[in-house]
Design an enzyme around this catalytic site. Structure first.
Site, PDB file in Angstrom:
ATOM      1  N   GLU A  83       0.813  -1.216   0.000  1.00  0.00           N
ATOM      2  CA  GLU A  83       0.000   0.000   0.000  1.00  0.00           C
ATOM      3  C   GLU A  83       0.847   1.267   0.000  1.00  0.00           C
ATOM      4  O   GLU A  83       0.343   2.358  -0.282  1.00  0.00           O
ATOM      5  CB  GLU A  83      -0.934   0.019   1.215  1.00  0.00           C
ATOM      6  CG  GLU A  83      -2.059  -1.003   1.177  1.00  0.00           C
ATOM      7  CD  GLU A  83      -3.138  -0.647   0.169  1.00  0.00           C
ATOM      8  OE1 GLU A  83      -3.088   0.461  -0.395  1.00  0.00           O
ATOM      9  OE2 GLU A  83      -4.029  -1.487  -0.054  1.00  0.00           O
ATOM     10  N   GLU A 114       6.480 -21.700   8.267  1.00  0.00           N
ATOM     11  CA  GLU A 114       6.827 -20.829   9.395  1.00  0.00           C
ATOM     12  C   GLU A 114       7.811 -21.483  10.351  1.00  0.00           C
ATOM     13  O   GLU A 114       8.433 -20.811  11.182  1.00  0.00           O
ATOM     14  CB  GLU A 114       5.570 -20.427  10.159  1.00  0.00           C
ATOM     15  CG  GLU A 114       4.904 -21.538  10.942  1.00  0.00           C
ATOM     16  CD  GLU A 114       3.741 -21.030  11.768  1.00  0.00           C
ATOM     17  OE1 GLU A 114       3.800 -21.221  12.993  1.00  0.00           O
ATOM     18  OE2 GLU A 114       2.800 -20.447  11.211  1.00  0.00           O
TER      19      GLU A 114
END
Length: 298
Positions: A83, A114
């Protein structure tokens, strides 16, 4: 480590009968729980402020803000990163989001990614992490191996390290120059840290990127004058920003924008410093993009 001891993993007694609640009650309790998140973030403002100063210094030195995470946490960091170019006119490499499992893991979970700290080492080496960067490791649990490995490697490369966890005494805090802990407590849905934990991480990321961009001059007043006017809505917003920043009438603002190639910041400097687009661009370059400095206002 016994995960059952983590606040984010414990059972929320207020929602023990969640599956029996009417929808109105279920939504009310979710809303009430969400309201606690902002208060938890408020307690961490001093640490968030220290992280903003570090990120600002990195950006001023030509370094980067690098988010690092797995699962929901990694997606939140990546979302904040992507963004920044349309909002602040940053280069795509200036704010980076690294997600364990790669970009495709944004839409399809990569199970087990992960748990592999070496993935973070490889991801950071691929983008050339260095001593001008600030690396922010995000993990709601506070113990994700991918984030631990990333923070350790970033520190070894000389980067400033920041951690964001939703539990106290988080493991990742031990590997960060600036540990941020936002204990959000038990989730409405036990262990689902995409809820309060994710909200807390999003709020912290909002603060880190927005405040840093303000500090490096990407904002004039509260106007995003570096916005990329890439569609009709943003073209109109850019024109309105020039009007609001300068007091010019809409026609004058539109004319300045055309001369500035659609760049609101350049148009603002043109009108307030009463100069040409070329001179405004020169002033902004000399001011390292800071609008107030370019127009000669402290």
């Amino acid at each position: 480590m016994d995960l059952s001891t983590l606040g984010t993993e414990t059972r929320n007694e207020r929602t023990a009968e969640l599956d029996r609640m009417p929808v109105s009650e279920l939504l009310s309790v979710m809303n009430a729980e969400d309201q606690t998140v902002a208060l938890a973030v408020r307690e961490a403002l001093p640490e968030i402020g220290a992280a903003v100063e570090a990120i600002t210094e990195s950006l001023r030195r030509g370094g980067r803000l690098i988010y690092l995470g797995a699962g929901t946490s990694g997606r939140i960091g990546l979302l904040d990163a992507v963004e920044c170019p349309p909002t602040f006119g940053t280069h795509p490499d200036q704010v980076v989001g690294l997600l364990s499992g790669g970009p495709s893991a944004f839409v399809t979970a990569v199970e087990g990614a992960e748990d592999e700290p070496e993935r973070a080492v490889a991801d950071l080496d691929q983008i050339g992490v260095g001593d001008r960067d600030t690396v922010v490791g995000l993990a709601a649990s506070g113990r994700t191996p991918y984030v631990v490995g990333g923070l350790r490697h970033a520190a070894a490369k000389g980067a400033v390290t920041v951690s964001v966890a939703c539990n106290r005494d988080a493991l990742i805090s031990r590997y960060a120059d600036i540990p941020i802990e936002v204990p959000t407590g038990p989730e409405v849905l036990t262990g689902s840290t995409r809820l309060k934990g994710g909200t807390a991480e999003k709020m912290v990321c909002n603060m880190l990127s927005t405040a840093s961009m303000v500090r490096v001059g990407k904002v004039y007043g509260n106007l995003m004058v570096d916005v990329r006017a890439s569609n009709d809505k943003l073209v109109d917003r850019a024109r309105r920003m020039v009007v609001q920043a300068t007091g010019a009438d809409p026609e004058t603002a539109a004319e300045a924008l055309r001369a500035a190639g659609g760049h609101a910041k350049t148009a603002v400097v043109m009108l307030l410093a009463q100069c040409t687009a070329a001179e405004a661009a020169r002033r902004l370059e000399a001011a390292h993009g800071d609008t107030r400095t370019a127009i000669g206002r402290p």
